[in-house]
Design a protein around this motif. Structure first.
Motif, mmCIF file in Angstrom:
data_model
loop_
_atom_site.group_PDB
_atom_site.id
_atom_site.type_symbol
_atom_site.label_atom_id
_atom_site.label_comp_id
_atom_site.label_asym_id
_atom_site.label_seq_id
_atom_site.Cartn_x
_atom_site.Cartn_y
_atom_site.Cartn_z
ATOM 1 N N PHE A 52 -26.689 69.056 63.268
ATOM 2 C CA PHE A 52 -26.194 68.774 61.919
ATOM 3 C C PHE A 52 -27.034 69.514 60.880
ATOM 4 O O PHE A 52 -26.501 70.097 59.929
ATOM 5 N N ILE A 53 -28.353 69.500 61.069
ATOM 6 C CA ILE A 53 -29.241 70.198 60.138
ATOM 7 C C ILE A 53 -28.959 71.698 60.159
ATOM 8 O O ILE A 53 -28.940 72.363 59.120
ATOM 9 N N GLY A 54 -28.719 72.232 61.364
ATOM 10 C CA GLY A 54 -28.406 73.653 61.468
ATOM 11 C C GLY A 54 -27.119 74.004 60.742
ATOM 12 O O GLY A 54 -27.035 75.024 60.051
ATOM 13 N N GLY A 67 -26.465 76.435 57.331
ATOM 14 C CA GLY A 67 -25.436 77.461 57.203
ATOM 15 C C GLY A 67 -24.670 77.320 55.901
ATOM 16 O O GLY A 67 -24.413 78.303 55.200
ATOM 17 N N PHE A 68 -24.317 76.077 55.537
ATOM 18 C CA PHE A 68 -23.616 75.849 54.273
ATOM 19 C C PHE A 68 -24.506 76.215 53.087
ATOM 20 O O PHE A 68 -24.033 76.764 52.088
ATOM 21 N N GLN A 69 -25.794 75.915 53.185
ATOM 22 C CA GLN A 69 -26.709 76.260 52.098
ATOM 23 C C GLN A 69 -26.766 77.766 51.895
ATOM 24 O O GLN A 69 -26.838 78.255 50.763
ATOM 25 N N ALA A 107 -25.393 79.814 48.358
ATOM 26 C CA ALA A 107 -26.197 80.728 47.543
ATOM 27 C C ALA A 107 -25.413 81.980 47.171
ATOM 28 O O ALA A 107 -25.828 82.735 46.296
ATOM 29 N N GLU A 108 -24.264 82.202 47.839
ATOM 30 C CA GLU A 108 -23.516 83.436 47.621
ATOM 31 C C GLU A 108 -22.132 83.224 47.034
ATOM 32 O O GLU A 108 -21.505 84.176 46.579
ATOM 33 N N GLN A 109 -21.623 81.983 47.051
ATOM 34 C CA GLN A 109 -20.279 81.778 46.540
ATOM 35 C C GLN A 109 -20.135 80.384 45.941
ATOM 36 O O GLN A 109 -21.036 79.554 46.027
ATOM 37 N N ASP A 110 -18.988 80.140 45.321
ATOM 38 C CA ASP A 110 -18.708 78.898 44.615
ATOM 39 C C ASP A 110 -18.719 77.702 45.571
ATOM 40 O O ASP A 110 -18.226 77.806 46.699
ATOM 41 N N PRO A 111 -19.262 76.549 45.156
ATOM 42 C CA PRO A 111 -19.286 75.367 46.031
ATOM 43 C C PRO A 111 -17.898 74.926 46.485
ATOM 44 O O PRO A 111 -17.719 74.529 47.640
ATOM 45 N N ASP A 112 -16.906 74.975 45.584
ATOM 46 C CA ASP A 112 -15.553 74.578 45.979
ATOM 47 C C ASP A 112 -15.007 75.487 47.077
ATOM 48 O O ASP A 112 -14.373 75.020 48.025
ATOM 49 N N THR A 127 -16.792 77.193 49.233
ATOM 50 C CA THR A 127 -17.566 76.937 50.451
ATOM 51 C C THR A 127 -17.040 75.709 51.184
ATOM 52 O O THR A 127 -16.850 75.734 52.406
ATOM 53 N N LEU A 128 -16.799 74.627 50.442
ATOM 54 C CA LEU A 128 -16.256 73.418 51.065
ATOM 55 C C LEU A 128 -14.844 73.666 51.580
ATOM 56 O O LEU A 128 -14.481 73.219 52.681
ATOM 57 N N TYR A 129 -14.061 74.379 50.810
ATOM 58 C CA TYR A 129 -12.681 74.715 51.194
ATOM 59 C C TYR A 129 -12.660 75.484 52.512
ATOM 60 O O TYR A 129 -11.891 75.166 53.430
ATOM 61 N N GLU A 130 -13.527 76.481 52.653
ATOM 62 C CA GLU A 130 -13.585 77.248 53.894
ATOM 63 C C GLU A 130 -14.020 76.365 55.058
ATOM 64 O O GLU A 130 -13.497 76.479 56.171
ATOM 65 N N GLY A 131 -14.996 75.481 54.809
ATOM 66 C CA GLY A 131 -15.454 74.594 55.870
ATOM 67 C C GLY A 131 -14.362 73.648 56.338
ATOM 68 O O GLY A 131 -14.187 73.416 57.542
ATOM 69 N N LEU A 132 -13.603 73.095 55.390
ATOM 70 C CA LEU A 132 -12.506 72.195 55.748
ATOM 71 C C LEU A 132 -11.398 72.938 56.487
ATOM 72 O O LEU A 132 -10.857 72.439 57.482
#
Length: 334
Positions: free
Chosen positions: A185-187, A191-193, A197-202, A204-209
């Motif tokens: 989970f930490i790893g 990766g998300f962190q 650092a390079e793109q918008d939080p929304d 980043t979450l959108y891509e993860g979902l």
């Protein structure tokens, strides 16, 4: 962005590198296993033209038709962080003889690695180029490999390689799995962190979902869709419509861009204006023997509902707000 076109213009013209000719009498499967075990331990790799590539995560094995490794994380000189697929070959020319250059399933390849390298880049079916590196550095002796044989191990052998002691009781087993799960989970969080650092939080979450909606076989396809139809673009396009039309419009745009719209169906992705990428090839998706509830179209519908539900506050803020404050899109006026 996670998926980048690493064109030959990104390659530094520092002159060719000269390395001893490697022994090519080695199974491709063994090369792939060596990559998974040793690539991230290397300081860096270089293309024949001198482009430096560092492997942060070697990727997960691809168990279906397509690239050997999925979702590898690389640091490419002059480009930055890149995530995508890696294809392993004994000879670079095997890319052509295996037909990968005409296969859209390999358009997510961001690195081509081979023992026998003839050029600095490999052309994908999309017309984009992926840099090529030599795997010769992986062929040296590694004391940590024991007798040098690469074999699939049990769960406990895998965990032991990560410095976890083999459990001697059920209680120790439970504790070990808890700790290993926490580390995974930490790893993932790291990766998300990195991407935050390079793109918008929304985004980043959108891509993860979206990646999660793809399960194992369609993760990369959903990630590509999230980039062809970026969250900010969807949000701007939907904002021009009445609230009660937004959900169906987002659904139509995502289906059109996925390339999965049934024959005879109609969409209105053009009405969204500029900002969307080109439609994907249907062959990118894995639909064979997929349960109806897991079919990509069903999951795209779910993604559209989630995006439309949180258009107003934004995806990150909307997903963390109390459920009592979240409300579905409005119905059309009577």
């Amino acid at each position: 962005m996670r998926f980048l076109d690493l064109t030959t213009s990104a390659l530094k013209e520092t002159g060719p590198s000269y390395e001893p000719k490697p022994d090519l009498d080695i199974p491709e499967r063994l090369l792939s296993q060596l990559w998974q075990r040793r690539a991230a331990k290397q300081a860096s790799f270089r293309s024949p033209d001198g482009l430096q590539v560092r492997v942060l995560y070697s990727g997960r094995p691809g168990h279906t038709a397509g690239p050997d490794l999925r979702d590898a994380l690389l640091e490419v000189e002059g480009v930055g962080l890149v995530q995508g697929d890696v294809e392993i070959h004994v000879r670079q020319r095997d890319w052509k003889s295996h037909g990968h250059g005409d296969d859209p399933r390999y358009n997510g390849v961001v690195l081509h690695a081979a023992l026998d390298v003839q050029s600095s880049s490999t052309q994908l079916q999309s017309g984009q180029n992926a840099p090529v590196i030599s795997l010769a550095a992986l062929m040296g002796d590694d004391e940590s490999e024991g007798d040098g044989r690469i074999q699939g191990g049990s769960l406990w052998e895998i965990l032991s390689a990560q410095s976890y002691s083999r459990p001697s009781s059920a209680a120790e087993m439970g504790d070990l799995l808890d700790r290993a799960g926490d580390q995974r989970f930490i790893g993932k969080s790291r990766g998300f962190q990195t991407f935050l650092a390079e793109q918008d939080p929304d985004q980043t979450l959108y891509e993860g979902l979206m990646e999660g909606l793809g399960y194992r076989q369609n993760q990369h396809a959903f990630l590509l869709l999230a980039q062809r139809a970026g969250y900010a673009v969807l949000r701007r396009a939907a904002a021009r419509l009445p609230v009660w039309e937004q959900a169906s419009a987002i659904e139509a745009w995502l289906v059109d861009l996925s390339g999965l719209r049934p024959e005879g169906g109609s969409g209105d992705s053009q009405s969204a204006g500029t900002g969307f990428g080109t439609a994907m090839e249907p062959q990118v998706w894995h639909c064979f023997r997929v349960r109806p509830a897991n079919h990509p179209l069903r999951r795209i519908f779910g993604a559209a509902g989630l995006v439309s539900r949180f258009l107003e506050p934004g995806l990150v803020e909307g997903c963390v707000m109390p459920q009592s404050l979240a409300s579905p899109p409005c119905s059309p006026p009577l």
